[in-house]
Design a protein around this motif. Sequence first.
Motif, PDB file in Angstrom:
ATOM      1  N   TYR A  88      23.619   0.267  -8.212  1.00 28.00           N
ATOM      2  CA  TYR A  88      24.833  -0.515  -8.419  1.00 28.00           C
ATOM      3  C   TYR A  88      25.048  -1.622  -7.383  1.00 28.00           C
ATOM      4  O   TYR A  88      25.731  -2.616  -7.682  1.00 28.00           O
ATOM      5  N   PRO A  89      24.494  -1.574  -6.162  1.00 26.96           N
ATOM      6  CA  PRO A  89      24.677  -2.729  -5.256  1.00 26.96           C
ATOM      7  C   PRO A  89      24.158  -4.038  -5.834  1.00 26.96           C
ATOM      8  O   PRO A  89      24.620  -5.118  -5.445  1.00 26.96           O
ATOM      9  N   GLN A  90      23.196  -3.945  -6.768  1.00 31.31           N
ATOM     10  CA  GLN A  90      22.673  -5.169  -7.378  1.00 31.31           C
ATOM     11  C   GLN A  90      23.754  -5.928  -8.141  1.00 31.31           C
ATOM     12  O   GLN A  90      23.628  -7.134  -8.364  1.00 31.31           O
ATOM     13  N   LEU A  91      24.826  -5.220  -8.542  1.00 35.92           N
ATOM     14  CA  LEU A  91      25.917  -5.891  -9.242  1.00 35.92           C
ATOM     15  C   LEU A  91      26.604  -6.919  -8.347  1.00 35.92           C
ATOM     16  O   LEU A  91      27.244  -7.857  -8.831  1.00 35.92           O
ATOM     17  N   PHE A  92      26.487  -6.705  -7.027  1.00 43.71           N
ATOM     18  CA  PHE A  92      27.195  -7.565  -6.086  1.00 43.71           C
ATOM     19  C   PHE A  92      26.264  -8.586  -5.429  1.00 43.71           C
ATOM     20  O   PHE A  92      26.653  -9.235  -4.457  1.00 43.71           O
ATOM     21  N   ALA A  93      25.037  -8.683  -5.941  1.00 40.11           N
ATOM     22  CA  ALA A  93      24.104  -9.665  -5.387  1.00 40.11           C
ATOM     23  C   ALA A  93      24.651 -11.082  -5.593  1.00 40.11           C
ATOM     24  O   ALA A  93      25.331 -11.362  -6.586  1.00 40.11           O
ATOM     25  N   TRP A  94      24.357 -11.956  -4.637  1.00 39.25           N
ATOM     26  CA  TRP A  94      24.885 -13.326  -4.709  1.00 39.25           C
ATOM     27  C   TRP A  94      23.752 -14.323  -4.496  1.00 39.25           C
ATOM     28  O   TRP A  94      22.907 -14.116  -3.632  1.00 39.25           O
ATOM     29  N   PRO A  95      23.674 -15.352  -5.309  1.00 40.88           N
ATOM     30  CA  PRO A  95      24.555 -15.668  -6.452  1.00 40.88           C
ATOM     31  C   PRO A  95      24.307 -14.729  -7.623  1.00 40.88           C
ATOM     32  O   PRO A  95      23.207 -14.192  -7.771  1.00 40.88           O
ATOM     33  N   PRO A  96      25.303 -14.496  -8.441  1.00 34.53           N
ATOM     34  CA  PRO A  96      25.161 -13.531  -9.529  1.00 34.53           C
ATOM     35  C   PRO A  96      24.131 -13.944 -10.565  1.00 34.53           C
ATOM     36  O   PRO A  96      23.549 -13.088 -11.229  1.00 34.53           O
ATOM     37  N   VAL A  97      23.913 -15.230 -10.743  1.00 35.97           N
ATOM     38  CA  VAL A  97      22.926 -15.719 -11.715  1.00 35.97           C
ATOM     39  C   VAL A  97      22.054 -16.752 -11.020  1.00 35.97           C
ATOM     40  O   VAL A  97      22.562 -17.678 -10.384  1.00 35.97           O
ATOM     41  N   ARG A  98      20.731 -16.573 -11.151  1.00 30.55           N
ATOM     42  CA  ARG A  98      19.804 -17.481 -10.487  1.00 30.55           C
ATOM     43  C   ARG A  98      18.888 -18.153 -11.507  1.00 30.55           C
ATOM     44  O   ARG A  98      17.679 -18.223 -11.337  1.00 30.55           O
ATOM     45  N   GLY A  99      19.456 -18.581 -12.598  1.00 29.81           N
ATOM     46  CA  GLY A  99      18.673 -19.251 -13.615  1.00 29.81           C
ATOM     47  C   GLY A  99      18.811 -18.576 -14.971  1.00 29.81           C
ATOM     48  O   GLY A  99      19.429 -17.508 -15.108  1.00 29.81           O
ATOM     49  N   VAL A 100      18.246 -19.210 -15.981  1.00 27.75           N
ATOM     50  CA  VAL A 100      18.371 -18.715 -17.349  1.00 27.75           C
ATOM     51  C   VAL A 100      17.712 -17.345 -17.499  1.00 27.75           C
ATOM     52  O   VAL A 100      18.289 -16.410 -18.082  1.00 27.75           O
ATOM     53  N   ALA A 101      16.487 -17.174 -16.986  1.00 24.87           N
ATOM     54  CA  ALA A 101      15.777 -15.904 -17.125  1.00 24.87           C
ATOM     55  C   ALA A 101      16.554 -14.769 -16.461  1.00 24.87           C
ATOM     56  O   ALA A 101      16.667 -13.661 -17.012  1.00 24.87           O
ATOM     57  N   HIS A 102      17.102 -15.052 -15.267  1.00 25.30           N
ATOM     58  CA  HIS A 102      17.872 -14.035 -14.556  1.00 25.30           C
ATOM     59  C   HIS A 102      19.153 -13.693 -15.315  1.00 25.30           C
ATOM     60  O   HIS A 102      19.567 -12.520 -15.384  1.00 25.30           O
ATOM     61  N   ALA A 103      19.780 -14.700 -15.909  1.00 25.53           N
ATOM     62  CA  ALA A 103      20.998 -14.464 -16.696  1.00 25.53           C
ATOM     63  C   ALA A 103      20.694 -13.566 -17.899  1.00 25.53           C
ATOM     64  O   ALA A 103      21.463 -12.648 -18.216  1.00 25.53           O
ATOM     65  N   LEU A 104      19.577 -13.835 -18.569  1.00 27.45           N
ATOM     66  CA  LEU A 104      19.198 -13.004 -19.718  1.00 27.45           C
ATOM     67  C   LEU A 104      18.883 -11.575 -19.285  1.00 27.45           C
ATOM     68  O   LEU A 104      19.213 -10.614 -19.981  1.00 27.45           O
ATOM     69  N   GLU A 105      18.246 -11.440 -18.124  1.00 26.36           N
ATOM     70  CA  GLU A 105      17.935 -10.098 -17.621  1.00 26.36           C
ATOM     71  C   GLU A 105      19.211  -9.314 -17.337  1.00 26.36           C
ATOM     72  O   GLU A 105      19.342  -8.146 -17.706  1.00 26.36           O
ATOM     73  N   ARG A 106      20.175  -9.968 -16.694  1.00 24.83           N
ATOM     74  CA  ARG A 106      21.442  -9.277 -16.380  1.00 24.83           C
ATOM     75  C   ARG A 106      22.221  -8.948 -17.651  1.00 24.83           C
ATOM     76  O   ARG A 106      22.856  -7.891 -17.746  1.00 24.83           O
ATOM     77  N   LEU A 107      22.178  -9.834 -18.631  1.00 22.23           N
ATOM     78  CA  LEU A 107      22.833  -9.554 -19.905  1.00 22.23           C
ATOM     79  C   LEU A 107      22.184  -8.343 -20.572  1.00 22.23           C
ATOM     80  O   LEU A 107      22.880  -7.475 -21.115  1.00 22.23           O
ATOM     81  N   GLY A 108      20.853  -8.288 -20.544  1.00 24.63           N
ATOM     82  CA  GLY A 108      20.154  -7.151 -21.123  1.00 24.63           C
ATOM     83  C   GLY A 108      20.512  -5.853 -20.434  1.00 24.63           C
ATOM     84  O   GLY A 108      20.682  -4.806 -21.083  1.00 24.63           O
ATOM     85  N   ILE A 109      20.642  -5.895 -19.091  1.00 26.63           N
ATOM     86  CA  ILE A 109      21.021  -4.687 -18.347  1.00 26.63           C
ATOM     87  C   ILE A 109      22.435  -4.255 -18.715  1.00 26.63           C
ATOM     88  O   ILE A 109      22.720  -3.058 -18.877  1.00 26.63           O
ATOM     89  N   PHE A 110      23.327  -5.233 -18.881  1.00 28.85           N
ATOM     90  CA  PHE A 110      24.708  -4.892 -19.277  1.00 28.85           C
ATOM     91  C   PHE A 110      24.726  -4.191 -20.632  1.00 28.85           C
ATOM     92  O   PHE A 110      25.402  -3.162 -20.803  1.00 28.85           O
ATOM     93  N   VAL A 111      23.983  -4.723 -21.595  1.00 30.11           N
ATOM     94  CA  VAL A 111      23.934  -4.117 -22.925  1.00 30.11           C
ATOM     95  C   VAL A 111      23.320  -2.716 -22.845  1.00 30.11           C
ATOM     96  O   VAL A 111      23.812  -1.762 -23.464  1.00 30.11           O
ATOM     97  N   LEU A 112      22.250  -2.576 -22.067  1.00 30.53           N
ATOM     98  CA  LEU A 112      21.587  -1.282 -21.922  1.00 30.53           C
ATOM     99  C   LEU A 112      22.522  -0.239 -21.332  1.00 30.53           C
ATOM    100  O   LEU A 112      22.657   0.869 -21.865  1.00 30.53           O
TER     101      LEU A 112
END
Length: 367
Positions: A88-112
């Motif tokens: 769960y500390p990864q939720l607080f990583a900064w910046p929260p999004v580091r590009g399109v691929a990273h945004a898609l990865e975080r979205l996938g983790i949220f859905v999972l």
Amino acid sequence: MTPNLLPRFRSALHEPRTAVVLGRWLGAALLVCFLTGLVSHALQDPPGWLTPYLLSRPVNGYRVTQGLHVISGLAAVPLLGAKLWTVYPQLFAWPPVRGVAHALERLGIFVLVAAMLLELFTGLFDTLQWYPWPFPFRQTHFWLAWLATGGLFVHLAAKGPLIARHWRRPAAGLPQRRAFLAAVTAAVGAVTLTTAGQTVPFLRGLVLLAPRRPDLGPQGLPVNRTAAQAGTVTVPADWRLRVDGPQPYRLSLAELHQLPQYEVELPIACVEGWSFSARWTGVRVADLLVRAGAPAGSGLLITSLEADGPYRETRMPAEYAVDPLTLLALRINGEVLTADHGFPARIIAPNRPGVLQTKWVARLEVI
């Protein structure tokens, strides 16, 4: 984890090796839960193409697969909690999004994560027969399982290189990791030992946290849907079993008792994870089909006396209908069925979900 987060998350266990170990255990539990859930769904509501391939044997097939389904699902609850705590500390990583691929990865983790949480906790509530939501449980549970499993495989593909680097045990392990994993193992073991007895006979004395003890209830067997709930406490005095086919006929209860009677030992195995065997006495369904002139390969449409309910009508494939263990049961453990257990007559068949073992039978129709 970024360096500026280290003071906030001091535990050394927020690291990849611990997450990989927990992920292996959680993945195994979820895979067992998913595969056995597919079996349960197929037996409860089979698509037309699958119906001819459903088997009535082994007798305890559904008892074993559904028991494993609930056992693995309950074991996954503490495993998921431990896994989420580790990462769960990864939720607080900064910046929260580091590009399109990273945004898609975080979205996938949220859905999972959302799908897993919903899947496990709606399943847990189902074992308690508590449905505090407006949507249908079974269909939602089924599609959430596909969403969670698909999301899991996508996540494994995305994190494959990281998982590979930390798959093997390092030469020098963290003492905290060993203690933490031992605690998680103890929690999973405690959950399993105190709930699995509702399916596993030799663990029955340990069912401290299970929703029910399966050997307690009227006539030595639990009841999910009572006669009062179904509106079948009083059976019409002129009740007669109606059998529709090429040669339709009707039978009174006395006439049913005059037919050849057979006794079988079969379990009731319910989707909530409990099961228990009983001795059932009654008339073979196959004999009733022959008398109705049913063609070879015929199935049945079974109608209950209850006025409504999702299983007022159920279909029985030919494989079950001709099995000599499938009965229109009139007695349980040597006693006439009570209203709660389906008086005047109910279906009992091998390798069949409990919700399809229709009670208060009024009509059998050859299909």
